[in-house]
Write an enzyme that holds these catalytic residues in place. Structure first.
Site, PDB file in Angstrom:
ATOM      1  N   LYS A  14      50.354  99.304   2.082  1.00  0.00           N
ATOM      2  CA  LYS A  14      51.464 100.208   2.073  1.00  0.00           C
ATOM      3  C   LYS A  14      51.187 101.679   2.567  1.00  0.00           C
ATOM      4  CE  LYS A  14      51.353  99.089  -2.342  1.00  0.00           C
ATOM      5  NZ  LYS A  14      50.305  98.251  -2.521  1.00  0.00           N
ATOM      6  N   ARG A  89      57.358  98.896  -9.632  1.00  0.00           N
ATOM      7  CA  ARG A  89      56.537  97.935  -9.800  1.00  0.00           C
ATOM      8  C   ARG A  89      56.790  96.970 -10.778  1.00  0.00           C
ATOM      9  NH1 ARG A  89      51.601 100.406  -7.353  1.00  0.00           N
ATOM     10  NH2 ARG A  89      49.983  99.219  -7.536  1.00  0.00           N
ATOM     11  N   ARG A 128      37.163  98.843   1.736  1.00  0.00           N
ATOM     12  CA  ARG A 128      37.429 100.314   1.411  1.00  0.00           C
ATOM     13  C   ARG A 128      36.623 100.729   0.078  1.00  0.00           C
ATOM     14  NH1 ARG A 128      43.420 101.385  -0.541  1.00  0.00           N
ATOM     15  NH2 ARG A 128      42.474 100.523  -2.419  1.00  0.00           N
ATOM     16  N   ARG A 134      37.447 104.975  -5.115  1.00  0.00           N
ATOM     17  CA  ARG A 134      38.316 104.697  -6.063  1.00  0.00           C
ATOM     18  C   ARG A 134      37.681 103.621  -7.157  1.00  0.00           C
ATOM     19  NH1 ARG A 134      44.269 102.955  -3.705  1.00  0.00           N
ATOM     20  NH2 ARG A 134      44.210 101.638  -5.420  1.00  0.00           N
ATOM     21  N   ARG A 146      44.194  93.367 -10.519  1.00  0.00           N
ATOM     22  CA  ARG A 146      45.187  94.145  -9.613  1.00  0.00           C
ATOM     23  C   ARG A 146      46.115  92.965  -9.153  1.00  0.00           C
ATOM     24  NH1 ARG A 146      41.914  97.960  -6.251  1.00  0.00           N
ATOM     25  NH2 ARG A 146      43.987  98.690  -5.277  1.00  0.00           N
TER      26      ARG A 146
HETATM   27  P1  AP5 Z   1      46.270 100.669   2.092  1.00  0.00           P
HETATM   28  O1  AP5 Z   1      47.159 100.847   3.157  1.00  0.00           O
HETATM   29  O2  AP5 Z   1      45.381 101.456   1.327  1.00  0.00           O
HETATM   30  O3  AP5 Z   1      47.013  99.579   1.206  1.00  0.00           O
HETATM   31  P2  AP5 Z   1      47.875  99.612   0.026  1.00  0.00           P
HETATM   32  O4  AP5 Z   1      48.754  98.414  -0.103  1.00  0.00           O
HETATM   33  O5  AP5 Z   1      48.293 101.099  -0.074  1.00  0.00           O
HETATM   34  O6  AP5 Z   1      46.698  99.277  -1.165  1.00  0.00           O
HETATM   35  P3  AP5 Z   1      46.395 100.137  -2.533  1.00  0.00           P
HETATM   36  O7  AP5 Z   1      45.197  99.738  -2.948  1.00  0.00           O
HETATM   37  O8  AP5 Z   1      46.623 101.502  -2.560  1.00  0.00           O
HETATM   38  O9  AP5 Z   1      47.436  99.346  -3.489  1.00  0.00           O
HETATM   39  P4  AP5 Z   1      47.518  99.347  -4.717  1.00  0.00           P
HETATM   40  O10 AP5 Z   1      49.138  98.752  -4.893  1.00  0.00           O
HETATM   41  O11 AP5 Z   1      46.540  98.548  -5.563  1.00  0.00           O
HETATM   42  O12 AP5 Z   1      47.510 100.855  -5.411  1.00  0.00           O
HETATM   43  P5  AP5 Z   1      48.244 102.170  -5.682  1.00  0.00           P
HETATM   44  O13 AP5 Z   1      47.560 103.359  -5.522  1.00  0.00           O
HETATM   45  O14 AP5 Z   1      49.460 101.854  -5.364  1.00  0.00           O
HETATM   46  O15 AP5 Z   1      45.129  99.365   2.869  1.00  0.00           O
HETATM   47  C1  AP5 Z   1      44.191  98.897   2.005  1.00  0.00           C
HETATM   48  C2  AP5 Z   1      42.756  99.026   3.074  1.00  0.00           C
HETATM   49  O16 AP5 Z   1      43.208  97.973   4.247  1.00  0.00           O
HETATM   50  C3  AP5 Z   1      42.647 100.281   3.629  1.00  0.00           C
HETATM   51  O17 AP5 Z   1      41.174 100.529   3.689  1.00  0.00           O
HETATM   52  C4  AP5 Z   1      43.233 100.155   4.994  1.00  0.00           C
HETATM   53  O18 AP5 Z   1      42.559 100.879   5.937  1.00  0.00           O
HETATM   54  C5  AP5 Z   1      42.862  98.587   5.574  1.00  0.00           C
HETATM   55  N1  AP5 Z   1      43.928  97.997   6.160  1.00  0.00           N
HETATM   56  C6  AP5 Z   1      45.356  98.272   6.382  1.00  0.00           C
HETATM   57  N2  AP5 Z   1      46.024  97.769   6.877  1.00  0.00           N
HETATM   58  C7  AP5 Z   1      45.245  96.728   7.655  1.00  0.00           C
HETATM   59  C8  AP5 Z   1      45.180  95.702   8.624  1.00  0.00           C
HETATM   60  N3  AP5 Z   1      46.443  95.599   9.121  1.00  0.00           N
HETATM   61  N4  AP5 Z   1      44.224  95.314   9.061  1.00  0.00           N
HETATM   62  C9  AP5 Z   1      42.843  95.728   8.561  1.00  0.00           C
HETATM   63  N5  AP5 Z   1      42.746  96.470   7.354  1.00  0.00           N
HETATM   64  C10 AP5 Z   1      43.866  97.119   7.001  1.00  0.00           C
HETATM   65  O19 AP5 Z   1      48.128 101.909  -7.413  1.00  0.00           O
HETATM   66  C11 AP5 Z   1      46.954 102.030  -8.079  1.00  0.00           C
HETATM   67  C12 AP5 Z   1      47.005 101.937  -9.663  1.00  0.00           C
HETATM   68  O20 AP5 Z   1      48.010 102.908  -9.982  1.00  0.00           O
HETATM   69  C13 AP5 Z   1      47.826 100.644 -10.109  1.00  0.00           C
HETATM   70  O21 AP5 Z   1      46.768  99.567 -10.298  1.00  0.00           O
HETATM   71  C14 AP5 Z   1      48.370 101.179 -11.364  1.00  0.00           C
HETATM   72  O22 AP5 Z   1      47.507 101.168 -12.362  1.00  0.00           O
HETATM   73  C15 AP5 Z   1      48.968 102.507 -11.096  1.00  0.00           C
HETATM   74  N6  AP5 Z   1      50.232 102.595 -10.595  1.00  0.00           N
HETATM   75  C16 AP5 Z   1      50.579 103.030  -9.384  1.00  0.00           C
HETATM   76  N7  AP5 Z   1      51.800 103.018  -9.441  1.00  0.00           N
HETATM   77  C17 AP5 Z   1      52.190 102.549 -10.336  1.00  0.00           C
HETATM   78  C18 AP5 Z   1      53.598 102.217 -10.936  1.00  0.00           C
HETATM   79  N8  AP5 Z   1      54.834 101.994 -10.145  1.00  0.00           N
HETATM   80  N9  AP5 Z   1      53.735 101.589 -12.261  1.00  0.00           N
HETATM   81  C19 AP5 Z   1      52.613 101.577 -13.016  1.00  0.00           C
HETATM   82  N10 AP5 Z   1      51.264 101.635 -12.523  1.00  0.00           N
HETATM   83  C20 AP5 Z   1      51.320 102.342 -11.220  1.00  0.00           C
HETATM   84 MG    MG Z   2      48.080 102.516  -1.440  1.00  0.00          MG
END
Ligand code: AP5
Ligand code: MG
Length: 190
Positions: A14, A89, A128, A134, A146
């Site tokens: 994402k 979410r 990552r 993180r 997660r």
């Molecule tokens: P990346 O692009 O970072 O993926 P992502 O989908 O953004 O993954 P996240 O870990 O950020 O998702 P998340 O949903 O757990 O975290 P968030 O910050 O939203 O890619 C991941 C890795 O893969 C990178 O190293 C990238 O380089 C690599 N990659 C990408 N594409 C690739 C490809 N095609 N091939 C190979 N490698 C690739 O949320 C974190 C926490 O915050 C949650 O757990 C929750 O506690 C809280 N939170 C956030 N939003 C909310 C909400 N709306 N409600 C409640 N709690 C929330």
């Molecule tokens: Mg992300």
């Protein structure tokens, strides 16, 4: 406005894909996860609260997250649109987002949902973890949690947008460039 929900499990890409979409379509990137992490770094009250959930791989409560999202949207004057990354979410967040956007005469254009196999998600996040600092990447058990929280609480949000005929599934496997091309094609076709 072009308002896109970029959806998918942890590690789906994402954040990576958002960076490309915002420059091509001139959109604002709103990642609730990034905003929480900035608050954790700045040791704000919101950061302290968010950390107690994020470090366990649990969702931050809806009330907190919805208020945050609203105030972030309102910070921008005359935006062309938003990429919502990691929000909504829960079904409650999805309903609140619709209500809020309609109050500012706007709406969600589409949900682009990245489909990635579970083994690939884990591989990406473990890789990552070596560089991200993180806390929620550091422990494979938290990564598992997660993914479980995604399946139980977040994946149902897809049907919310499907019911509005706004859900578009995107194959999220393969190279970053190939996935970007699939996203561009879907956006340009809509
Ligand atoms: P990346 O692009 O970072 O993926 P992502 O989908 O953004 O993954 P996240 O870990 O950020 O998702 P998340 O949903 O757990 O975290 P968030 O910050 O939203 O890619 C991941 C890795 O893969 C990178 O190293 C990238 O380089 C690599 N990659 C990408 N594409 C690739 C490809 N095609 N091939 C190979 N490698 C690739 O949320 C974190 C926490 O915050 C949650 O757990 C929750 O506690 C809280 N939170 C956030 N939003 C909310 C909400 N709306 N409600 C409640 N709690 C929330
Ligand atoms: Mg992300």
């Amino acid at each position: 406005m072009l308002n896109i929900v970029l959806f998918g499990p942890p590690g789906a890409g994402k954040g990576t894909q958002s960076e490309r979409l915002i420059s091509r379509y001139n959109l604002v990137h709103l990642s609730t996860g990034d905003i929480f992490r900035a608050n954790i770094k700045g040791e704000t009250e919101l950061g302290k609260l968010a950390k107690s959930y994020i470090d366990k791989g649990q969702l931050v409560p809806d009330s907190v997250t919805i208020d945050l999202l609203r105030s972030e949207v309102l910070k921008h004057d005359n935006p062309k649109g938003f990429i919502f990354d990691g929000f909504p979410r829960t079904q409650k967040q999805a309903g609140a987002l619709d209500e809020f956007l309609s109050s500012i005469n706007s709406s969600i254009s589409m949900m682009l949902s990245l489909d990635v196999e579970e083994d690939e998600l884990k591989t990406r996040l473990m890789k990552r973890a070596e560089v991200s600092g993180r806390a929620d990447d550091a422990d494979p058990k938290i990564i598992e949690n997660r993914i479980a929280v995604y399946k139980n609480e977040t994946a149902p949000v897809k049907s919310y947008y499907d019911n509005q005929n706004k859900l578009i599934g995107i194959d999220g496997m393969g190279s970053v460039n190939d996935i970007t091309d699939r996203l561009y094609a879907s956006i340009d076709a809509n």
